[in-house]
Write a protein that holds these residues in place. Structure first.
Motif, PDB file in Angstrom:
ATOM      1  N   ASP A 407      17.732   0.822   2.176  1.00  0.00           N
ATOM      2  CA  ASP A 407      18.889   1.638   2.550  1.00  0.00           C
ATOM      3  C   ASP A 407      19.541   2.341   1.361  1.00  0.00           C
ATOM      4  O   ASP A 407      20.760   2.541   1.327  1.00  0.00           O
ATOM      5  CB  ASP A 407      19.950   0.786   3.267  1.00  0.00           C
ATOM      6  CG  ASP A 407      19.397   0.138   4.531  1.00  0.00           C
ATOM      7  OD1 ASP A 407      18.593   0.795   5.218  1.00  0.00           O
ATOM      8  OD2 ASP A 407      19.769  -1.022   4.801  1.00  0.00           O
ATOM      9  N   ASN A 408      18.749   2.720   0.362  1.00  0.00           N
ATOM     10  CA  ASN A 408      19.299   3.542  -0.715  1.00  0.00           C
ATOM     11  C   ASN A 408      18.937   5.003  -0.444  1.00  0.00           C
ATOM     12  O   ASN A 408      17.977   5.303   0.267  1.00  0.00           O
ATOM     13  CB  ASN A 408      18.786   3.082  -2.088  1.00  0.00           C
ATOM     14  CG  ASN A 408      17.316   3.389  -2.305  1.00  0.00           C
ATOM     15  OD1 ASN A 408      16.943   4.534  -2.565  1.00  0.00           O
ATOM     16  ND2 ASN A 408      16.469   2.360  -2.193  1.00  0.00           N
ATOM     17  N   ILE A 409      19.711   5.915  -0.973  1.00  0.00           N
ATOM     18  CA  ILE A 409      19.520   7.331  -0.644  1.00  0.00           C
ATOM     19  C   ILE A 409      18.276   7.920  -1.286  1.00  0.00           C
ATOM     20  O   ILE A 409      17.870   9.041  -0.942  1.00  0.00           O
ATOM     21  CB  ILE A 409      20.749   8.170  -1.046  1.00  0.00           C
ATOM     22  CG1 ILE A 409      20.983   8.115  -2.560  1.00  0.00           C
ATOM     23  CG2 ILE A 409      21.986   7.718  -0.298  1.00  0.00           C
ATOM     24  CD1 ILE A 409      22.089   9.041  -3.038  1.00  0.00           C
ATOM     25  N   TYR A 410      17.636   7.190  -2.202  1.00  0.00           N
ATOM     26  CA  TYR A 410      16.467   7.731  -2.902  1.00  0.00           C
ATOM     27  C   TYR A 410      15.149   7.299  -2.273  1.00  0.00           C
ATOM     28  O   TYR A 410      14.108   7.881  -2.569  1.00  0.00           O
ATOM     29  CB  TYR A 410      16.509   7.325  -4.382  1.00  0.00           C
ATOM     30  CG  TYR A 410      17.770   7.794  -5.067  1.00  0.00           C
ATOM     31  CD1 TYR A 410      18.034   9.146  -5.220  1.00  0.00           C
ATOM     32  CD2 TYR A 410      18.718   6.880  -5.531  1.00  0.00           C
ATOM     33  CE1 TYR A 410      19.202   9.586  -5.834  1.00  0.00           C
ATOM     34  CE2 TYR A 410      19.885   7.306  -6.142  1.00  0.00           C
ATOM     35  CZ  TYR A 410      20.126   8.668  -6.283  1.00  0.00           C
ATOM     36  OH  TYR A 410      21.282   9.104  -6.883  1.00  0.00           O
ATOM     37  N   GLY A 411      15.179   6.280  -1.420  1.00  0.00           N
ATOM     38  CA  GLY A 411      13.964   5.848  -0.738  1.00  0.00           C
ATOM     39  C   GLY A 411      13.176   4.824  -1.529  1.00  0.00           C
ATOM     40  O   GLY A 411      13.651   4.271  -2.523  1.00  0.00           O
ATOM     41  N   ARG A 412      11.950   4.562  -1.077  1.00  0.00           N
ATOM     42  CA  ARG A 412      11.102   3.542  -1.711  1.00  0.00           C
ATOM     43  C   ARG A 412       9.911   4.164  -2.433  1.00  0.00           C
ATOM     44  O   ARG A 412       9.450   3.641  -3.442  1.00  0.00           O
ATOM     45  CB  ARG A 412      10.623   2.534  -0.664  1.00  0.00           C
ATOM     46  CG  ARG A 412      11.772   1.876   0.096  1.00  0.00           C
ATOM     47  CD  ARG A 412      11.279   0.821   1.056  1.00  0.00           C
ATOM     48  NE  ARG A 412      10.969  -0.435   0.379  1.00  0.00           N
ATOM     49  CZ  ARG A 412      10.489  -1.509   0.986  1.00  0.00           C
ATOM     50  NH1 ARG A 412      10.247  -1.467   2.283  1.00  0.00           N
ATOM     51  NH2 ARG A 412      10.239  -2.601   0.322  1.00  0.00           N
ATOM     52  N   TRP A 413       9.392   5.254  -1.904  1.00  0.00           N
ATOM     53  CA  TRP A 413       8.257   5.936  -2.539  1.00  0.00           C
ATOM     54  C   TRP A 413       8.602   7.417  -2.626  1.00  0.00           C
ATOM     55  O   TRP A 413       8.639   8.110  -1.622  1.00  0.00           O
ATOM     56  CB  TRP A 413       6.962   5.738  -1.744  1.00  0.00           C
ATOM     57  CG  TRP A 413       6.531   4.304  -1.660  1.00  0.00           C
ATOM     58  CD1 TRP A 413       6.808   3.408  -0.680  1.00  0.00           C
ATOM     59  CD2 TRP A 413       5.764   3.596  -2.636  1.00  0.00           C
ATOM     60  NE1 TRP A 413       6.267   2.181  -0.968  1.00  0.00           N
ATOM     61  CE2 TRP A 413       5.608   2.269  -2.157  1.00  0.00           C
ATOM     62  CE3 TRP A 413       5.173   3.947  -3.858  1.00  0.00           C
ATOM     63  CZ2 TRP A 413       4.894   1.306  -2.872  1.00  0.00           C
ATOM     64  CZ3 TRP A 413       4.466   2.982  -4.556  1.00  0.00           C
ATOM     65  CH2 TRP A 413       4.329   1.682  -4.069  1.00  0.00           C
ATOM     66  N   GLY A 414       8.870   7.886  -3.835  1.00  0.00           N
ATOM     67  CA  GLY A 414       9.317   9.264  -4.031  1.00  0.00           C
ATOM     68  C   GLY A 414       8.177  10.256  -3.995  1.00  0.00           C
ATOM     69  O   GLY A 414       7.507  10.485  -5.013  1.00  0.00           O
TER      70      GLY A 414
END
Length: 502
Positions: A407-414
């Motif tokens: 639940d972070n705004i950057y995600g898990r795999w950019g």
């Protein structure tokens, strides 16, 4: 200074001499470093015998000392630009460099670049240890393993003590190395080295002059040397106050790192071209012996002693990278214990690989190949990171979200960051130009057509930057800004000190 000397988690309320932080955010009240410390710190970081070894690259590919100096100076200045701009991120975010990279590569995707940077941090120390083992074996017949342990143990203790102690020992390193290398430089300028004794292990003299392949090789080696500092700089600038002037910090880092780098590369190029040796410690011993019979031994001893803080710095940043890598898949409490365990892992890895390389008999050749390959791995990352910080997000980040696995705004795999890195790296491959001295290791088809001139790093910088910038046109920056604004209202300690996006 009490920046990191807060009580270790689980201990009493009294302050501990061991650093308690690792990859976590540094609150404003702990940021008591001074801007004036940054220039000298990075000056000492390059004011070493290892930097002299970068100047040995030019003569090994046919350049004389003058052209080695020109190519090395231009290269070190180019590489330092990237390093210095990365340094400006530390005060504004209060984070280690590779934690901030989660914004571009996301929580788990950052592992790709973490592996590359761990290769850099550990690789520097591995090459350093190999050079010292070879030099001291040649000069004094010392046992290589004993040399490695004698050098690594105090550096490991220093890395465990942490940030404040390294700043202190860097000052002492400057006091030791400045008169030493001042004397060596004076000997070079006055021509006193001409009377040095014949060097054991000297290579046959070959004609030196100018060639474009050698010039670009020396430029790339020098550039990669300071671009390789890019993942370090925020680790040592994150204790500066958040309102630190970015332009002044960039200038301080640039001047400190480029001046000492150019100085040492120039001296190294002269020693290599005139003393015809591939071992910098042997050359320094010869310079000292030219003054007095036993002064060479003193020169070598001070050289290694002054270098210990740099080895500690590599260990320190390597453990931050190792912790971040594990934390990307399994949450780690950022305690002193985690730091110590990571440091022991990094040190054991370095010792094992260094002994393996030493036993293979590869010294300067490993250095040449390592510097170029290191540049190839780091260029796409630095392009993506700087493009994001200065042109896409412009220093605006939701700092607490760097530590949220879900639940972070950057995600898990950019996808954007990873794609830009991989496309940039693949675009470089046809331009690769890897040599072991004059022996070709791998030269890409376009590089062969260009006469083996290495422009892969330039291609990687341009391609990765453009791909990342274009891919971010679909990025929902308004949503990110809303989240950041909410954090700044409810958790003002996480403000970055940057202006809001227009």
């Amino acid at each position: 200074m009490q920046t990191e000397s807060t009580a270790v988690k689980g201990s009493s309320n009294e302050q501990s001499t061991i650093e308690g932080r690792s990859i976590d955010f540094v609150p404003e009240h702990e940021r008591t470093d001074k801007l004036s410390s940054q220039g000298p710190f990075w000056f000492v970081g390059n004011f070493t015998f290892f930097t002299m070894t970068i100047g040995f690259v030019g003569p090994s590919v046919g350049l004389d000392s003058i052209w080695t100096t020109v190519a090395g100076t231009l290269g070190i200045m180019f590489g330092t630009l990237f390093m210095a701009f990365h340094g400006s991120q530390g005060p504004h975010l209060g984070l280690p460099q590779m934690i901030q990279s989660r914004a571009q590569f996301d929580y788990r995707g950052v592992v790709l670049v973490l592996i590359a940077t761990l290769f850099v941090f550990a690789g520097f120390n591995i090459v350093n240890l190999v050079l010292m083992m070879q030099g001291l074996k040649t000069l004094f017949s010392w046992d290589p393993m004993q040399v490695a342990l004698a050098v690594t143990l105090p550096a490991t203790i220093l890395a465990i003590l942490g940030h404040d102690w390294m700043h202190k020992t860097f000052k002492w390193s400057l006091y030791l190395s400045l008169p030493l290398y001042g004397l060596v430089t004076l000997a070079v300028l006055m021509g006193w080295v001409q009377d040095a004794p014949v060097i054991k292990g000297a290579v046959p003299e070959t004609p030196l002059g100018f060639n474009w392949t050698g010039f670009i090789a020396q430029f790339a080696a020098a550039a990669s040397y300071n671009i390789a500092y890019a993942p370090y700089v925020s680790d040592y600038s994150r204790y500066l106050p958040k309102n630190t002037s970015s332009s002044k910090l960039i200038t301080a880092v640039f001047l400190g790192a480029s001046l000492s780098g150019a100085w040492m590369i120039s001296v190294g190029g002269w020693l290599a071209s005139h003393l015809h040796t591939t071992d910098v410690l042997v050359a320094l011993n010869a310079v000292g012996a030219g003054f007095a019979p036993h002064l060479g031994t003193v020169v070598v001893a001070i050289t290694i002693l002054a270098f210990l803080p740099v080895i500690a710095m590599n260990i320190y940043s390597a453990k931050l990278t190792a912790i971040t890598s594990i934390d990307s898949f399994k949450k780690i409490e950022p305690t002193a214990k985690a730091r110590v365990v990571a440091i022991i892992f990094v040190v054991c890895l370095q010792l094992g690989v260094a002994m393996s390389i030493y036993n293979s008999g590869s010294g300067l050749s490993v250095l040449n190949i390592y510097l170029v390959v290191m540049l190839y791995f780091l260029v796409p990352w630095t392009a993506v990171n700087l493009t994001d910080y200065f042109f896409v997000r412009r220093g605006r980040y939701a700092i607490p979200h760097f530590f949220l696995p879900h639940d972070n705004i950057y995600g898990r795999w950019g996808t954007r960051g990873l794609l830009s890195y991989l496309v940039g790296f693949m675009a470089m491959v046809p331009f690769f130009c890897i040599f072991d001295g004059s022996r070709e290791v791998f030269v890409g088809p376009i590089a062969q057509a260009m006469g083996s001139v290495d422009l892969a790093w330039l291609v990687g910088l341009i391609v990765s930057s453009i791909v990342y910038y274009l891919s971010c046109r679909s990025l929902n920056l308004h949503h990110e800004e809303a989240v950041i604004a909410h954090i700044e209202i409810n958790m003002p300690e996480y403000t970055t000190g940057n202006k809001r996006r227009a």
